[in-house]
Design an enzyme around this catalytic site. Structure first.
Site, short mmCIF file in Angstrom:
data_model
loop_
_atom_site.label_atom_id
_atom_site.label_comp_id
_atom_site.label_asym_id
_atom_site.label_seq_id
_atom_site.Cartn_x
_atom_site.Cartn_y
_atom_site.Cartn_z
N GLU A 184 0.95 -1.22 -0.26
CA GLU A 184 0.32 0.11 0.07
C GLU A 184 1.59 1.06 -0.03
O GLU A 184 0.73 2.16 -0.46
CB GLU A 184 -1.11 0.01 0.75
CG GLU A 184 -2.35 -1.27 1.10
CD GLU A 184 -2.46 -1.60 0.17
OE1 GLU A 184 -3.02 -0.27 -0.88
OE2 GLU A 184 -3.28 -2.54 -0.56
N HIS A 191 2.14 2.15 -3.67
CA HIS A 191 1.03 3.10 -3.88
C HIS A 191 0.44 4.13 -3.79
O HIS A 191 0.60 5.16 -3.80
CB HIS A 191 -0.59 2.49 -3.65
CG HIS A 191 -0.99 1.50 -4.56
ND1 HIS A 191 -1.15 0.92 -5.69
CD2 HIS A 191 -1.55 -0.68 -3.79
CE1 HIS A 191 -1.68 0.28 -6.01
NE2 HIS A 191 -1.85 -1.03 -5.29
N GLU A 199 -0.40 -0.54 -9.52
CA GLU A 199 -0.01 -1.78 -9.11
C GLU A 199 1.93 -1.91 -9.15
O GLU A 199 2.40 -2.43 -9.24
CB GLU A 199 -0.76 -2.54 -10.25
CG GLU A 199 -0.61 -4.31 -9.52
CD GLU A 199 -1.39 -4.29 -7.34
OE1 GLU A 199 -1.91 -2.90 -7.22
OE2 GLU A 199 -1.20 -4.78 -7.21
ZN LIG Z 1 -2.33 -3.05 -4.91
#
Ligand SMILES: [Zn+2]
Length: 512
Positions: free
Chosen positions: A270, A273, A306
């Site tokens: 995370e 991201h 991603e």
């Molecule tokens: Zn992801």
């Protein structure tokens, strides 16, 4: 000097961005701290915001402004300029928003929320028959949606759905990459399975309390360069990263006492991201116009998003260098449970490869097979080549072919993921695209940052983060994913870098 229509478009985008950031905040609150009794009013708030956003996105005046900008030579003369890219993306967003009739949007949302409840129950009971009528309804609606978007000549319905998440990608292109990758992975995984030199998973199961894990997670976030003054880390059942404005990125994770690496890698994922969101130029300007809300401050695609999370989770976090740096700190923060283990123990344990049923728990090598299976099935559903009733048997047969396992029940088979219940079709392939982009970018980064491994082993991630900031994050949506990939790596997306990465790492670990 930017033209008045362009300035107005950017202002509209900023308003939409602000409304969206309020939605994100409400959503984040719902997943973290909201008391259960607030759910009904929260749904009212969310739906009112959604309709405000929809009104603004589909306003006819916005269409006129875009059309004016499209004929403005000072903007479009150079199609590769930032302003031209912004207009291209304004057009795309307007088309996506206006091509769907309001009643279809409402129907998708309504069936989606009902189907999701039925899916929860069906999954718990492991009974596909309960879910089947709802999946049928949803697939029919999603096919309708694809038809509203329109199918390009020579393309297929599925492309129109994929385009929402991965602009410009097509099913055929993805298939061209996935099919050979599948057989290479399958052969390699079979070789690993025959190895007599399997790593021990003991270090993964050292028992560590949640508050120690949280402290360690925050320590790693800080080292990665995630700005905790412009972000937070909280706890949820399903980890996510949510952006809610220029200086506010929220990450969530979950802690399991008996497997601390789940939270560690979930947090690093995370945070990957999150670093992308923090790196996008949301506080930037183009000729004096603030970029927040415009395409130039938004991410390219789910696949590229991603790639950022997977890079930090797998290419950094599962490297030997990472553990050389992290283990002494982990022993200090996570406590005596890790004392017996060496860097080598940790490195080997976090790289165990073994076929399993659940996608989100799969290792770096088998994970992509889970994605390919879903891609194959949903593509056939949209094309009308597969009946909903045949999904479980098709799934189970493909699972045996792909991963060599007999699926014991639908809970661990075709009912495990939430996506189809609320109409997310065309989403799954972006997970593997992310892995492929990550590996391909990584080879380029290594070529340009010569002592990257040594830097990681010192816990110095600055050069890596700066490279990502400058080469990927700073552009916003200026380039399409495929173009950015060619521009940065000199080649179109390919499965070779991922296979090279897996073989180079896993062959020595497994002695094969
Ligand atoms: Zn992801």
């Amino acid at each position: 000097m930017p033209s008045a229509p362009f300035v107005e478009l950017c202002q509209t985008a900023r308003d939409i961005g602000t409304l969206n950031s309020v939605s994100s905040l409400l959503n984040w609150d719902q997943e973290t701290y909201m008391p259960p009794a607030a759910a009904d009013h929260r749904a009212e708030q969310a739906s009112m915001l959604a309709s405000l956003v929809h009104e603004r996105r589909t306003n006819k005046h916005v269409g006129d402004l875009i059309a004016t900008c499209e004929t403005d030579k000072s903007i479009v003369a150079d199609p590769s300029s930032a302003a031209a890219a912004a207009v291209r993306e304004f057009r795309r967003d307007f088309e996506l928003a206006t091509k769907l009739p309001g009643d279809l949007v409402a129907e998708l949302a309504k069936v989606g929320s009902q189907a999701q409840e039925v899916w929860k129950d069906a999954r718990q009971k492991s009974d596909f028959k309960l879910f089947a009528p709802w999946l049928e309804k949803m697939i029919a609606l999603v096919r309708k949606k694809a038809d509203c978007y329109g199918v390009a000549k020579g393309g297929e319905r599925y492309d129109a759905l994929l385009n929402e998440y991965e602009p410009g990608a097509t099913a055929r292109e993805i298939e061209t990459i996935f099919t050979p990758l599948r057989s290479r992975l399958a052969g390699f995984i079979a070789e690993i399975a025959r190895s007599k030199n399997k790593p021990s998973d003991k270090p993964l199961h050292a028992k560590i309390e949640a508050d120690r894990q949280h402290k360690f997670g925050q320590f790693v976030l800080g080292a990665m360069g995630f700005d905790l003054k412009a972000g937070r880390l909280d706890v949820t059942t399903h980890p996510f990263c949510s952006e809610m404005g220029p200086s506010d990125v929220r990450l969530t994770t979950r802690y399991r006492d008996e497997k601390f690496t789940d939270a560690l890698y979930g947090t690093m994922h995370e945070a990957g991201h999150g670093l992308y969101e923090q790196g996008l130029p949301k506080n930037g300007k183009l000729d004096g116009i603030p970029l927040f809300g415009t395409p130039l401050s938004n991410s390219i695609s789910l696949g590229i998003h991603e790639s950022q999370s997977r890079m930090w989770e797998n290419l950094v976090g599962r490297s030997r260098g990472f553990w050389e740096w992290a283990l002494p700190h982990a022993k200090q923060i996570l406590g005596p449970a890790l004392e017996p283990f060496s860097v080598d123990d940790m490195y080997r344990a976090v790289n165990i490869v073994t076929p399993s049923y659940i996608r989100v728990e799969a290792d770096e090598a088998t994970y992509n097979l889970h994605v390919m299976l879903r891609f194959q099935i949903e593509r056939a559903l949209i094309a009308g080549d597969l009946e909903v009733a045949a999904v479980p048997s098709t799934w189970n047969k493909a699972f045996k072919d792909f991963l060599g396992l007999d699926v014991p029940d639908d809970r661990r088979g075709c009912l495990q993921d939430v996506h189809w219940s609320f109409g997310l079709v065309g989403y799954f392939p972006t997970y593997t695209l992310g892995n492929l982009y990550a590996a391909q970018f990584w080879e380029t980064i290594r070529g340009q940052v010569s002592d990257l491994d040594q830097q990681i082993a010192r816990g110095d991630f600055k050069a890596l983060k700066t490279w990502l900031n400058q080469n990927i994050h700073a552009h916003g949506k200026r380039y399409r994913a495929a173009d950015l990939c060619k521009m940065l790596t000199g080649a179109p997306l390919s499965a070779d870098p991922l296979m090279r990465h897996l073989e180079k790492k896993l062959r020595p670990i497994y002695g094969i």
